[in-house]
Enzyme design. Structure first.
Site, PDB file in Angstrom:
ATOM      1  N   GLU A 143     -14.223  42.432  40.975  1.00 48.59           N
ATOM      2  CA  GLU A 143     -15.050  41.239  40.717  1.00 48.59           C
ATOM      3  C   GLU A 143     -14.661  40.116  41.092  1.00 48.59           C
ATOM      4  O   GLU A 143     -14.279  39.770  42.282  1.00 48.59           O
ATOM      5  CB  GLU A 143     -16.195  41.293  39.526  1.00 48.59           C
ATOM      6  CG  GLU A 143     -16.751  42.612  39.407  1.00 48.59           C
ATOM      7  CD  GLU A 143     -17.738  42.877  38.118  1.00 48.59           C
ATOM      8  OE1 GLU A 143     -17.447  42.272  37.047  1.00 48.59           O
ATOM      9  OE2 GLU A 143     -18.067  43.961  37.998  1.00 48.59           O
TER      10      GLU A 143
HETATM   11  C1  HEC Z   1     -18.365  41.736  42.217  1.00 51.61           C
HETATM   12  C2  HEC Z   1     -19.724  41.864  42.019  1.00 51.61           C
HETATM   13  C3  HEC Z   1     -20.109  40.912  40.557  1.00 51.61           C
HETATM   14  C4  HEC Z   1     -19.872  39.841  40.241  1.00 51.61           C
HETATM   15  C5  HEC Z   1     -19.258  38.467  41.201  1.00 51.61           C
HETATM   16  C6  HEC Z   1     -20.368  39.312  38.752  1.00 51.61           C
HETATM   17  N1  HEC Z   1     -20.848  40.636  38.484  1.00 51.61           N
HETATM   18 FE1  HEC Z   1     -21.971  40.793  36.831  1.00 51.61          FE
HETATM   19  N2  HEC Z   1     -22.133  42.879  36.860  1.00 51.61           N
HETATM   20  C7  HEC Z   1     -21.701  43.444  38.263  1.00 51.61           C
HETATM   21  C8  HEC Z   1     -21.701  44.818  37.855  1.00 51.61           C
HETATM   22  C9  HEC Z   1     -21.237  45.942  38.869  1.00 51.61           C
HETATM   23  C10 HEC Z   1     -22.181  45.037  36.706  1.00 51.61           C
HETATM   24  C11 HEC Z   1     -22.293  46.383  35.703  1.00 51.61           C
HETATM   25  C12 HEC Z   1     -21.052  46.554  35.320  1.00 51.61           C
HETATM   26  C13 HEC Z   1     -20.802  47.656  34.223  1.00 51.61           C
HETATM   27  O1  HEC Z   1     -21.768  47.917  33.419  1.00 51.61           O
HETATM   28  O2  HEC Z   1     -19.733  48.050  33.612  1.00 51.61           O
HETATM   29  C14 HEC Z   1     -22.356  43.802  36.156  1.00 51.61           C
HETATM   30  C15 HEC Z   1     -23.212  43.408  34.672  1.00 51.61           C
HETATM   31  C16 HEC Z   1     -23.420  42.017  34.519  1.00 51.61           C
HETATM   32  C17 HEC Z   1     -24.332  41.812  33.468  1.00 51.61           C
HETATM   33  C18 HEC Z   1     -24.783  42.845  32.271  1.00 51.61           C
HETATM   34  C19 HEC Z   1     -26.441  43.372  32.727  1.00 51.61           C
HETATM   35  C20 HEC Z   1     -26.848  44.467  32.355  1.00 51.61           C
HETATM   36  O3  HEC Z   1     -27.714  44.740  32.656  1.00 51.61           O
HETATM   37  O4  HEC Z   1     -26.264  45.069  31.271  1.00 51.61           O
HETATM   38  C21 HEC Z   1     -24.650  40.516  33.246  1.00 51.61           C
HETATM   39  C22 HEC Z   1     -25.353  39.823  32.430  1.00 51.61           C
HETATM   40  C23 HEC Z   1     -23.660  39.786  34.403  1.00 51.61           C
HETATM   41  N3  HEC Z   1     -23.197  40.937  35.077  1.00 51.61           N
HETATM   42  C24 HEC Z   1     -23.655  38.369  34.503  1.00 51.61           C
HETATM   43  C25 HEC Z   1     -22.650  38.141  35.583  1.00 51.61           C
HETATM   44  C26 HEC Z   1     -21.890  36.922  35.410  1.00 51.61           C
HETATM   45  C27 HEC Z   1     -22.477  35.658  34.355  1.00 51.61           C
HETATM   46  C28 HEC Z   1     -21.064  36.491  36.576  1.00 51.61           C
HETATM   47  C29 HEC Z   1     -20.194  35.567  36.740  1.00 51.61           C
HETATM   48  C30 HEC Z   1     -19.168  35.160  35.888  1.00 51.61           C
HETATM   49  C31 HEC Z   1     -21.093  37.900  37.055  1.00 51.61           C
HETATM   50  N4  HEC Z   1     -21.699  38.760  36.202  1.00 51.61           N
HETATM   51  C32 HEC Z   1     -20.381  38.235  38.247  1.00 51.61           C
HETATM   52  C33 HEC Z   1     -21.198  42.966  39.287  1.00 51.61           C
HETATM   53  C34 HEC Z   1     -20.920  41.581  39.511  1.00 51.61           C
END
Ligand code: HEC
Ligand code: HEC
Length: 341
Positions: A143
């Site tokens: 990420e």
């Molecule tokens: C490269 C793409 C990427 C970036 C950049 C990213 N995310 Fe995500 N995010 C994901 C993915 C893929 C998941 C699911 C991962 C898992 O469940 O293991 C996720 C899960 C989440 C969730 C959980 C939502 C749920 O339905 O359970 C939240 C809230 C979230 N991210 C917030 C953020 C925040 C705040 C940031 C910045 C600090 C961020 N993400 C940066 C891809 C990204």
């Protein structure tokens, strides 16, 4: 208008009124909940002790949410994958992050809108709230790939950020990793999107079209609300592939938590967040609905029923908070440079 006509039209009217009340009652019985339309009730849900959210923290959290310098490369922000203009997601099957690498488990980016209403965060529910959750993606290699130390240095090297943290917390705030990520979580708490469904449940009878009311009824009758309930219409851990194997189970290696449970996704704004499922394998919402019938309920959902449910799901497209793209403070010579390794 003669008496007979008057009588019939008032009878029709009262039967519609009755039907609306009965449908709202049915929604309540099913465990589905609306986003409250009164501010005090909403605040209770998004900030239960009333001591987390302040205007200054939300404003700072918004900047950090859009801040690409929190990533090692300096070009990936939370908004890259959770694009607030794209339903809070990215529209690609598996998330793509640092060095253009796709998520190794082929995981799809879930929406951040309404995530505040979940019991658990992540597809396997490994995090309990938004403040804790935000620590994950910043450090995760596929990420943003930023070690904690790098995040701390980047922010502390920018005097405007230091000032804003002092102003949002206290003069002697320690701008550590937890404080930075928690501030983003505070901004995310405000990302709630009331929709026509909520207006209807909150008493506005004409908020839903007749087709959407039919669809809502079908949604509940089929058993969808057994899992897609609460304010998020999702957000709890549930068994997956109860009745049949998921058609695309072999794409990626995600198998849920240690008990095989999967975090039920929200259905709010679902029309905006294709492709669907943890591995983003299904693009058509109607197909996703039918897949749920077979995997979760052991029933065949007809084209007609799927169409009705999709009509209803359209009523979950929410009104997004108005977000002005923030101007971010400039780096200094002390700010660690972008690193693409
Ligand atoms: C490269 C793409 C990427 C970036 C950049 C990213 N995310 Fe995500 N995010 C994901 C993915 C893929 C998941 C699911 C991962 C898992 O469940 O293991 C996720 C899960 C989440 C969730 C959980 C939502 C749920 O339905 O359970 C939240 C809230 C979230 N991210 C917030 C953020 C925040 C705040 C940031 C910045 C600090 C961020 N993400 C940066 C891809 C990204
Ligand atoms: C037993 C619990 C359960 C039932 C019943 C259930 N779902 Fe789901 N639903 C889930 C879970 C868990 C997932 C996530 C599965 C995955 O991606 O691994 C999901 C995923 C979805 C998705 C894809 C969401 C996304 O963002 O990718 C849609 C759409 C959906 N469900 C709609 C429905 C409909 C419509 C019904 C009724 C026909 C239904 N669900 C019944 C638990 C359930």
């Amino acid at each position: 208008m003669n008496t007979k006509k008057l009588l019939t039209s008032s009878m029709i009217l009262s039967s519609i009124l009755f039907a609306n009340n009965a449908l709202v009652e049915k929604v309540t019985q099913s465990g589905m909940m609306s986003i409250p339309n009164n501010e005090a009730a909403l605040t209770k849900l998004i900030d239960p002790n009333g001591n987390i959210i302040t205007d200054k923290r939300v404003e700072l959290g918004k900047k950090l949410y859009f801040e690409p310098r929190l990533s090692k490369s300096g070009i990936i922000s939370c908004n890259t994958c959770h694009n607030l203009g794209l339903g809070g997601a990215d529209g690609v099957p598996a998330a793509v992050g640092h060095k253009w690498i796709a998520n190794p488990h082929h995981l799809n980016s879930p929406t951040v809108y309404n995530a505040v209403f979940y019991d658990k965060q992540f597809w396997d529910g490994r995090s309990h709230d938004l403040e804790d959750q935000a620590q994950g993606p910043m450090q995760a290699e596929p990420e943003m790939a930023s070690p904690q130390e790098l995040v701390i240095q980047r922010i502390n090297s920018i005097p405007e950020y230091v000032e804003e943290f002092k102003s949002a917390y206290s003069k002697d705030v320690n701008i550590d990793f937890e404080t930075i990520t928690a501030t983003i979580g505070i901004f995310e708490r405000t990302l709630v999107t009331p929709a026509a469904f909520d207006d209807f449940v909150n008493g506005k009878e004409d908020a839903l079209t007749d087709a959407q009311k039919v669809g809502l009824n079908t949604f509940i009758d089929k058993g969808c609300a057994n899992c897609h309930n609460g304010v998020a219409l999702g957000g709890t851990m549930q068994p997956f592939e109860i009745a049949a194997k998921y058609t695309f189970a072999n794409l990626g290696d995600f198998k849920g938590d240690d008990k095989g449970m999967v975090k039920t996704p929200t259905l709010r704004n679902i029309t905006e967040t294709a492709p669907y499922f943890h591995n983003g394998a299904i693009w058509s919402l109607s197909e996703a609905v039918k897949e749920m019938g077979s995997t979760q309920l052991g029933i065949k959902i007809s084209d007609e029923e799927a169409g009705q449910i999709v009509d209803f799901l359209g009523a979950l497209k929410g009104r997004k908070p108005e977000i002005t793209y923030p101007q971010l403070p400039i780096s200094t010579l002390d700010t660690p440079k972008p690193n693409f390794d």
